[in-house]
Structure formats: structure tokens, C-alpha cells
Design a protein around this motif. Structure first.
Motif, mmCIF file in Angstrom:
data_model
loop_
_atom_site.group_PDB
_atom_site.id
_atom_site.type_symbol
_atom_site.label_atom_id
_atom_site.label_comp_id
_atom_site.label_asym_id
_atom_site.label_seq_id
_atom_site.Cartn_x
_atom_site.Cartn_y
_atom_site.Cartn_z
ATOM 1 N N ARG A 335 -0.388 -5.928 -0.229
ATOM 2 C CA ARG A 335 0.779 -6.662 0.248
ATOM 3 C C ARG A 335 0.910 -6.506 1.755
ATOM 4 N NH1 ARG A 335 5.403 -8.885 -1.297
ATOM 5 N NH2 ARG A 335 7.152 -8.766 0.163
ATOM 6 N N VAL A 340 9.496 -3.959 0.711
ATOM 7 C CA VAL A 340 9.241 -4.538 -0.605
ATOM 8 C C VAL A 340 10.554 -4.562 -1.380
ATOM 9 C CG1 VAL A 340 8.602 -2.315 -1.665
ATOM 10 C CG2 VAL A 340 7.750 -4.448 -2.655
ATOM 11 N N GLN A 344 8.590 -7.522 -6.534
ATOM 12 C CA GLN A 344 7.526 -8.051 -5.689
ATOM 13 C C GLN A 344 6.224 -7.285 -5.919
ATOM 14 O OE1 GLN A 344 9.126 -8.006 -1.667
ATOM 15 N NE2 GLN A 344 9.772 -10.136 -1.883
ATOM 16 N N VAL A 346 2.720 -5.499 -5.028
ATOM 17 C CA VAL A 346 2.248 -4.663 -3.924
ATOM 18 C C VAL A 346 0.758 -4.879 -3.650
ATOM 19 C CG1 VAL A 346 4.011 -2.923 -4.367
ATOM 20 C CG2 VAL A 346 1.727 -2.658 -5.391
#
Length: 366
Positions: A335, A340, A344, A346
Motif C-alpha cells: 500500500r 490506513v 483498506q 495493506v
């Protein structure tokens, strides 16, 4: 003998080379939005290989590979059996902004190509019209397609092999034949191969409406997506691998006798797959806590299910969560950015795939 090939204003008879433009939309200030095109038409008959790049405006290496393939094909025109058509910038409206999206809309411009089994009551908007005009030109002459992209910063290069769908528009035996040609295509290119998402997710993400997805599953043209490292700048090793891979495709399908000696071997200079089992594309694992991400693995690392790939920490550095891989596989990219949020991803991964390449197309709700 190969016929004259016309793409927009570029027209090349057998043995000729032409540069030109493919008009795709009018502009409010006058004039036309147009895509650059090079047609290299060999003197001998053979298949027509299309090469596209830059459908996302910040994917620099794909554009560079397409330009270099066009230049090399021009130099080899006398030895070419068939034709090479190159559209190095498929999204000028994204390129002008140096961004993935365009000012026609703030979503993915690579999700508006035609879908043989999709109907809409709404008239097409600008991006769909642009994509449709490129698709129509491609479908008119292409026998093969290499669509050049890049992934996230620091990503390892790889090739994405779409699943071949059958149903209303294609029989299962027809899909099997198409899949066999697709296998030849991606293997010749020389990068590690990731099969696309499972069919349900593939349709949810409208990947059958990407450049390669539409060429494959609507037009029946063997086509795949090459992801050539990170976006934003030209990465030299990935550029060289992309040029070598595209010319290796040309050799595999008889356009060239062999890859020129000065080009190099397909896949040279980029990491190979660190696992031996077949893999598919997967975006994840996902964080369940908001915070700052600390990666524990790098792109290209093999991981096992349950292995920690990242920590999520608080602004004071306290570990809030250890994010574990859900699958065996390897990391293709991490990511971008430090922050974050819950839910979401990574990382992007290549994970073990036991699914079929040829699958029925179920009703996707449209």
C-alpha cells in the motif's frame, strides 16, 4: 498478403509504415481528442498484433514500452510477417493531468469498453464513447493484444491472465480454444503470470470491460495486461522486459523469426515468481484498525497463510493490529502512503489459485 490496415488517419499498405491519429471525441474548445497511432504493415501475410499503453495517464513505463516497440517494429518492417499496430497513449486526458483518471470522469477509464452481454438504458457518456471507438478500431484488425500498464510504487512486474468466460456470447469449447491461445500469449511474454480474480469478483469489478478483458471476452481476441512495475516514472528494467516480452509474443505467433539479439531475453532483469503453484490476483489483506501502516514484507516476498505482513500503529507508535495474510502466495506490491483506514488493503498479492481459467459467466445482475 496482408491487406492495407487503416486506424484513424494512419493507413499502411503491405510493406509500409504510417503514423497518424485516431479521433475519439470532440473537445469543447474545438478540435478533437485523438490517440497517436503507428501502423507497421509487413510485406508478408501474418497476424496483426496490437499494443496499447497509457490508458491510465500516470503509467509511464507502459507508454515507453509501446513507443519503443513501435520504433523497433519500424526498424524490422522488412522482416515482418503480419502487422504491428501501436497506440502508446490511450488516455490523453489522463496524461495531461499525470493521473490515473481523466477529466471526463473521476473513475477508472479502463472500465468502459464494450461488454457483449451488457445492456444499459442510459446513453453512453464521454469516457465510454472514447473507449468504444478505440475498441472498434482494435476489433476491426487485431488478432492479438498486449495492453501495457503499471501497478503501485515498488511493485514487481507481472502479467495478468483474464479468465475466459462462456455463456450467451461464447460456447465452452470456443472458450477453451481461446484460453489455449491466451496461454501461449502470456507465457511468451516472460513475466510471472497471475490469473485474474474469480469470475464473480471479476464481473463485480467490471474487468470484462477493461481493454484486455473486452478484447478477450467480447471480441474473442487473445489479450492480456502487463503490469510493469510502479507508476509515475519509467523504470528501466521493467521497460526492457516489456519490450523484450512484446517482441517475444511477435516471434511466438510468427510475425518475426526470432527476438532480435540486441533486445534481450523476455523476463530478464525482473524477479521471477518465488512460488511454484499457480496464483491469482488478490487485493489484501485488509486492516481492521485505522492507524499508520508499518510493512513487514517487501514486494516479491513469499508469504504463508497466517504470516504477519504489516503492523498498524497509533500516532504514538503503539501496535494496534498485526495484519496477517489470509493466503499462501507472494507480495506483488505494498500500500502506498502511511495512513490506513478500517477495511483498506495493506498489500496486493498473488495467492494460490485452484480455480479454472475457463468459467461460465453467471448473471451479474445487469
Amino acid at each position: 498478403m496482408t491487406d492495407t490496415i487503416e486506424v484513424g488517419t494512419a493507413s499502411a499498405a503491405p510493406g509500409e509504415v504510417a503514423d497518424g491519429w485516431l479521433p475519439v471525441a470532440g473537445l469543447p474548445t474545438g478540435g478533437e481528442e485523438r490517440l497517436p497511432v503507428t501502423v507497421v504493415n509487413g510485406a508478408e501475410a501474418g497476424p496483426t498484433l496490437w499494443v496499447t499503453g497509457g490508458v491510465h495517464g500516470d503509467e509511464a513505463t507502459g507508454v515507453a514500452v509501446a513507443q519503443d516497440v513501435a520504433r523497433t517494429a519500424r526498424d524490422l518492417a522488412g522482416d515482418l510477417a503480419g502487422a504491428v499496430v501501436v497506440v502508446p497513449v490511450a488516455s490523453p486526458a489522463g496524461l495531461r493531468r499525470n493521473e490515473r483518471t481523466t477529466y471526463y470522469g473521476d473513475d477508472d477509464p479502463n472500465r468502459y469498453f464494450p461488454d457483449v452481454e451488457r445492456e444499459s438504458a442510459r446513453p453512453p457518456e464521454t469516457q465510454e464513447r472514447v473507449d468504444t471507438r478505440l475498441f472498434e478500431a482494435l476489433a476491426d484488425s487485431a488478432d492479438l493484444l498486449v495492453d501495457l500498464h503499471t501497478a503501485g510504487v515498488g511493485s514487481v512486474p507481472f502479467a495478468i491472465r483474464d479468465r475466459v468466460l462462456y455463456g450467451e456470447g461464447r460456447t465452452e469449447p470456443g472458450a477453451e480454444d481461446l484460453a489455449a491461445d491466451l496461454d501461449r500469449l502470456v507465457e511468451a511474454f516472460g513475466l510471472p503470470v497471475l490469473t485474474e480474480y474469480p469470475a464473480e469478483e471479476y464481473l463485480e469489478e467490471s474487468l470484462q470491460r477493461s481493454t484486455a478483458g473486452a478484447a478477450l471476452n467480447t471480441a474473442g481476441i487473445p489479450a492480456f495486461t502487463a503490469e510493469l512495475g510502479g507508476h509515475g516514472v519509467v523504470e528501466e528494467d521493467a521497460r526492457a522486459a516489456g519490450v523484450a516480452g512484446t517482441l517475444a509474443v511477435a516471434a511466438e505467433f510468427g510475425l518475426l523469426d526470432s527476438v532480435p539479439a540486441d533486445v534481450g531475453e523476455p523476463g530478464a532483469g525482473v524477479p521471477g515468481a518465488p512460488v511454484e503453484f499457480p496464483v491469482r490476483r488478490f487485493v489484501g489483506p485488509h486492516a481492521e484498525s485505522a492507524g499508520l501502516v508499518r510493512h513487514r514484507v517487501e514486494a516479491g516476498d513469499a508469504v504463508e497463510s497466517g504470516e504477519v505482513v504489516a503492523d498498524v500503529v497509533s500516532p504514538h507508535g503503539e501496535v494496534l493490529e498485526r495484519v496477517e495474510s489470509e493466503h499462501d502466495g507472494y507480495v506483488v506490491g505494498r500500500r502506498e502512503g502511511l495512513a490506513v483506514y478500517e477495511g483498506q488493503a495493506v498489500a496486493s498479492m498473488a495467492v494460490r489459485d485452484d480455480g479454472d481459467l475457463v468459467v461460465p459467466r453467471e448473471d451479474d445482475g445487469e
